[in-house]
Design a protein around this motif. Structure first.
Motif, PDB file in Angstrom:
ATOM      1  N   ARG A  19       0.848  -1.308   0.096  1.00 23.22           N
ATOM      2  CA  ARG A  19      -0.065  -0.208   0.352  1.00 23.22           C
ATOM      3  C   ARG A  19       0.798   1.311   0.058  1.00 23.22           C
ATOM      4  NH1 ARG A  19      -5.289   0.702   1.811  1.00 23.22           N
ATOM      5  NH2 ARG A  19      -5.254  -1.099   2.813  1.00 23.22           N
ATOM      6  N   ALA A  20       1.919   1.466   0.824  1.00 23.30           N
ATOM      7  CA  ALA A  20       2.867   2.144   1.081  1.00 23.30           C
ATOM      8  C   ALA A  20       3.483   2.537  -0.324  1.00 23.30           C
ATOM      9  CB  ALA A  20       3.680   2.191   2.059  1.00 23.30           C
ATOM     10  N   ALA A  21       4.034   1.575  -1.180  1.00 18.09           N
ATOM     11  CA  ALA A  21       4.778   1.551  -2.270  1.00 18.09           C
ATOM     12  C   ALA A  21       3.931   2.304  -3.226  1.00 18.09           C
ATOM     13  CB  ALA A  21       5.163   0.390  -2.813  1.00 18.09           C
ATOM     14  N   LEU A  22       2.411   1.753  -3.517  1.00 21.00           N
ATOM     15  CA  LEU A  22       1.531   2.351  -4.344  1.00 21.00           C
ATOM     16  C   LEU A  22       1.368   3.747  -4.125  1.00 21.00           C
ATOM     17  CD1 LEU A  22      -0.796  -0.620  -4.860  1.00 21.00           C
ATOM     18  CD2 LEU A  22       0.531   0.243  -6.606  1.00 21.00           C
ATOM     19  N   LEU A  23       1.125   4.273  -2.852  1.00 19.30           N
ATOM     20  CA  LEU A  23       0.919   5.397  -2.879  1.00 19.30           C
ATOM     21  C   LEU A  23       2.246   6.539  -2.802  1.00 19.30           C
ATOM     22  CD1 LEU A  23      -1.415   5.293   0.478  1.00 19.30           C
ATOM     23  CD2 LEU A  23      -1.972   6.017  -1.547  1.00 19.30           C
ATOM     24  N   ALA A  24       3.528   5.790  -2.789  1.00 21.60           N
ATOM     25  CA  ALA A  24       4.488   6.573  -2.892  1.00 21.60           C
ATOM     26  C   ALA A  24       4.833   6.882  -4.423  1.00 21.60           C
ATOM     27  CB  ALA A  24       5.666   5.972  -2.636  1.00 21.60           C
ATOM     28  N   LEU A  25       4.045   6.295  -5.361  1.00 23.09           N
ATOM     29  CA  LEU A  25       4.085   6.819  -6.731  1.00 23.09           C
ATOM     30  C   LEU A  25       3.597   8.110  -7.091  1.00 23.09           C
ATOM     31  CD1 LEU A  25       2.600   3.708  -8.448  1.00 23.09           C
ATOM     32  CD2 LEU A  25       5.052   4.349  -8.403  1.00 23.09           C
ATOM     33  N   ASN A  26       2.918   8.754  -5.930  1.00 24.37           N
ATOM     34  CA  ASN A  26       2.399  10.183  -6.122  1.00 24.37           C
ATOM     35  C   ASN A  26       3.985  11.086  -6.137  1.00 24.37           C
ATOM     36  OD1 ASN A  26      -0.436  10.070  -6.258  1.00 24.37           O
ATOM     37  ND2 ASN A  26      -0.528   9.725  -4.200  1.00 24.37           N
ATOM     38  N   GLY A  27       3.858  11.916  -6.917  1.00 21.83           N
ATOM     39  CA  GLY A  27       5.026  12.878  -6.938  1.00 21.83           C
ATOM     40  C   GLY A  27       6.241  12.112  -7.748  1.00 21.83           C
ATOM     41  N   THR A  28       6.052  11.044  -8.501  1.00 20.95           N
ATOM     42  CA  THR A  28       7.322  10.589  -8.983  1.00 20.95           C
ATOM     43  C   THR A  28       7.386  10.710 -10.382  1.00 20.95           C
ATOM     44  OG1 THR A  28       6.088   8.469  -9.457  1.00 20.95           O
ATOM     45  CG2 THR A  28       7.489   8.508  -7.308  1.00 20.95           C
ATOM     46  N   GLY A  29       6.383  11.556 -11.019  1.00 22.64           N
ATOM     47  CA  GLY A  29       6.529  12.172 -12.371  1.00 22.64           C
ATOM     48  C   GLY A  29       5.444  11.362 -13.077  1.00 22.64           C
ATOM     49  N   VAL A  30       4.525  10.797 -12.413  1.00 21.13           N
ATOM     50  CA  VAL A  30       3.421   9.964 -13.183  1.00 21.13           C
ATOM     51  C   VAL A  30       2.146  10.866 -13.308  1.00 21.13           C
ATOM     52  CG1 VAL A  30       4.087   7.617 -12.200  1.00 21.13           C
ATOM     53  CG2 VAL A  30       2.447   9.091 -11.088  1.00 21.13           C
ATOM     54  N   PRO A  31       1.468  10.666 -14.390  1.00 19.92           N
ATOM     55  CA  PRO A  31       0.564  11.593 -14.686  1.00 19.92           C
ATOM     56  C   PRO A  31      -0.616  11.606 -13.931  1.00 19.92           C
ATOM     57  CG  PRO A  31       0.585   9.705 -16.347  1.00 19.92           C
ATOM     58  CD  PRO A  31       1.445   9.705 -15.497  1.00 19.92           C
ATOM     59  N   PHE A  32      -0.825  10.446 -13.097  1.00 16.95           N
ATOM     60  CA  PHE A  32      -2.018  10.354 -12.107  1.00 16.95           C
ATOM     61  C   PHE A  32      -1.831  10.458 -10.922  1.00 16.95           C
ATOM     62  CE2 PHE A  32       0.227   6.323 -12.743  1.00 16.95           C
ATOM     63  CZ  PHE A  32       0.241   5.993 -11.563  1.00 16.95           C
ATOM     64  N   SER A  33      -2.939  10.549  -9.855  1.00 15.45           N
ATOM     65  CA  SER A  33      -2.640  10.674  -8.619  1.00 15.45           C
ATOM     66  C   SER A  33      -3.472   9.334  -8.115  1.00 15.45           C
ATOM     67  CB  SER A  33      -3.534  11.776  -8.107  1.00 15.45           C
ATOM     68  OG  SER A  33      -4.956  11.662  -8.310  1.00 15.45           O
ATOM     69  N   ILE A  34      -2.830   8.905  -6.922  1.00 11.53           N
ATOM     70  CA  ILE A  34      -3.373   7.591  -6.109  1.00 11.53           C
ATOM     71  C   ILE A  34      -3.712   8.080  -4.735  1.00 11.53           C
ATOM     72  CG2 ILE A  34      -1.024   6.968  -5.591  1.00 11.53           C
ATOM     73  CD1 ILE A  34      -2.151   3.966  -6.045  1.00 11.53           C
ATOM     74  N   ARG A  35      -4.673   7.668  -4.375  1.00 14.70           N
ATOM     75  CA  ARG A  35      -5.291   7.859  -2.987  1.00 14.70           C
ATOM     76  C   ARG A  35      -5.968   6.574  -2.400  1.00 14.70           C
ATOM     77  NH1 ARG A  35      -8.978  10.387  -6.376  1.00 14.70           N
ATOM     78  NH2 ARG A  35     -11.221  10.164  -5.774  1.00 14.70           N
ATOM     79  N   GLU A  36      -6.131   6.654  -1.021  1.00 15.26           N
ATOM     80  CA  GLU A  36      -7.045   5.563  -0.316  1.00 15.26           C
ATOM     81  C   GLU A  36      -8.597   5.861  -0.823  1.00 15.26           C
ATOM     82  OE1 GLU A  36      -6.267   3.478   1.978  1.00 15.26           O
ATOM     83  OE2 GLU A  36      -4.122   4.338   2.303  1.00 15.26           O
ATOM     84  N   SER A  37      -9.253   4.752  -1.299  1.00 15.18           N
ATOM     85  CA  SER A  37     -10.376   4.866  -1.864  1.00 15.18           C
ATOM     86  C   SER A  37     -11.538   4.911  -0.745  1.00 15.18           C
ATOM     87  CB  SER A  37     -10.916   3.726  -2.745  1.00 15.18           C
ATOM     88  OG  SER A  37     -11.993   3.514  -2.944  1.00 15.18           O
ATOM     89  N   GLY A  38     -11.819   4.112   0.118  1.00 12.78           N
ATOM     90  CA  GLY A  38     -12.970   4.032   0.959  1.00 12.78           C
ATOM     91  C   GLY A  38     -14.371   3.998   0.484  1.00 12.78           C
ATOM     92  N   THR A  39     -14.404   3.545  -0.876  1.00 13.70           N
ATOM     93  CA  THR A  39     -15.727   3.296  -1.334  1.00 13.70           C
ATOM     94  C   THR A  39     -15.587   1.942  -2.339  1.00 13.70           C
ATOM     95  OG1 THR A  39     -15.350   4.718  -3.239  1.00 13.70           O
ATOM     96  CG2 THR A  39     -16.318   5.615  -1.212  1.00 13.70           C
ATOM     97  N   GLY A  40     -16.999   1.516  -2.356  1.00 21.46           N
ATOM     98  CA  GLY A  40     -16.812   0.534  -3.454  1.00 21.46           C
ATOM     99  C   GLY A  40     -16.203  -0.747  -3.306  1.00 21.46           C
ATOM    100  N   GLY A  41     -15.669  -1.107  -1.989  1.00 21.86           N
ATOM    101  CA  GLY A  41     -15.048  -2.170  -1.730  1.00 21.86           C
ATOM    102  C   GLY A  41     -13.593  -1.976  -2.343  1.00 21.86           C
ATOM    103  N   ALA A  42     -13.035  -0.901  -2.882  1.00 24.47           N
ATOM    104  CA  ALA A  42     -11.621  -0.551  -3.211  1.00 24.47           C
ATOM    105  C   ALA A  42     -10.714   0.097  -2.175  1.00 24.47           C
ATOM    106  CB  ALA A  42     -11.645   0.075  -4.526  1.00 24.47           C
ATOM    107  N   ASP A  43      -9.489  -0.423  -1.911  1.00 18.38           N
ATOM    108  CA  ASP A  43      -8.561  -0.083  -1.037  1.00 18.38           C
ATOM    109  C   ASP A  43      -7.833   1.403  -1.485  1.00 18.38           C
ATOM    110  OD1 ASP A  43      -8.969  -1.988   1.241  1.00 18.38           O
ATOM    111  OD2 ASP A  43      -7.971  -3.264  -0.539  1.00 18.38           O
ATOM    112  N   LEU A  44      -7.742   1.228  -2.916  1.00 14.42           N
ATOM    113  CA  LEU A  44      -6.961   2.476  -3.430  1.00 14.42           C
ATOM    114  C   LEU A  44      -7.496   2.885  -4.796  1.00 14.42           C
ATOM    115  CD1 LEU A  44      -3.330   1.226  -2.908  1.00 14.42           C
ATOM    116  CD2 LEU A  44      -4.397   2.904  -1.595  1.00 14.42           C
ATOM    117  N   LEU A  45      -7.438   4.098  -5.115  1.00 16.79           N
ATOM    118  CA  LEU A  45      -7.890   4.625  -6.478  1.00 16.79           C
ATOM    119  C   LEU A  45      -6.909   5.324  -7.098  1.00 16.79           C
ATOM    120  CD1 LEU A  45     -10.185   5.156  -8.479  1.00 16.79           C
ATOM    121  CD2 LEU A  45     -10.784   7.004  -6.963  1.00 16.79           C
ATOM    122  N   ALA A  46      -6.409   5.001  -8.509  1.00 15.37           N
ATOM    123  CA  ALA A  46      -5.529   5.839  -9.424  1.00 15.37           C
ATOM    124  C   ALA A  46      -6.541   6.474 -10.294  1.00 15.37           C
ATOM    125  CB  ALA A  46      -4.651   4.823  -9.880  1.00 15.37           C
TER     126      ALA A  46
END
Length: 161
Positions: A19-46
């Motif tokens: 989870r920490a590794a996926l959230l760490a993708l933020n700010g690494t030059g990727v064109p998307f953002s990733i965050r905790e989801s909290g809805t729909g049975g998902a843990d993370l949302l990119a």
């Protein structure tokens, strides 16, 4: 749907480390953002939002806004990430694009490369193609999938979480 397994010799990391590794993708030059989801049975949302270049003029001017989402559910028992792709498209019209004229939504694998060019006169007087817009879905999916596989987990594409 795109199931990929980690290499046999890769030891699976704990859930919180992935989870920490996926959230760490933020700010690494990727064109998307990733965050905790909290809805729909998902843990993370990119999520990746972008505007395509406008075309036309006056009342016929159109501009498309796209939103690509990858909903991820971490399944520690199976050591797999279940990923569901979702796409939204809104077409707006007018000189300042404001009036919505079309909407579409879909679930399923996000795949695609889209490029647009214009012809310009080069310094030598010849016409040449100049890229004005580019979109490649691999810029969203590859960093996510590679992080999961590098952590020793399986990436499983699904239609429903």
């Amino acid at each position: 749907m795109g199931t990929r397994h980690a290499d046999g010799g890769t030891k699976a990391v704990p859930t919180q480390e992935l989870r920490a590794a996926l959230l760490a993708l933020n700010g690494t030059g990727v064109p998307f953002s990733i965050r905790e989801s909290g809805t729909g049975g998902a843990d993370l949302l990119a999520e990746w939002r972008f505007l395509e270049p406008a075309w036309g003029s006056g009342a016929t001017r159109r501009q498309v806004e796209r939103t690509l989402k990858v909903w991820m559910r971490l399944c520690p028992r199976e050591r797999e990430v279940r990923a569901m792709d979702e796409q939204w498209e809104v077409t707006r019209a007018g000189p300042p694009p404001g009036r919505t004229v079309a909407r579409s939504h879909g679930r399923g694998p996000i795949r695609g490369i889209h490029k647009e060019w214009v012809l310009e006169k080069g310094p030598d007087g010849r016409r040449r193609k100049v890229e004005t817009f580019s979109f490649d879905s691999r810029a969203l999916k590859d960093p996510l999938r590679n992080t999961v596989l590098g952590a020793g987990w399986t990436w499983r594409g699904v239609h429903k979480l």
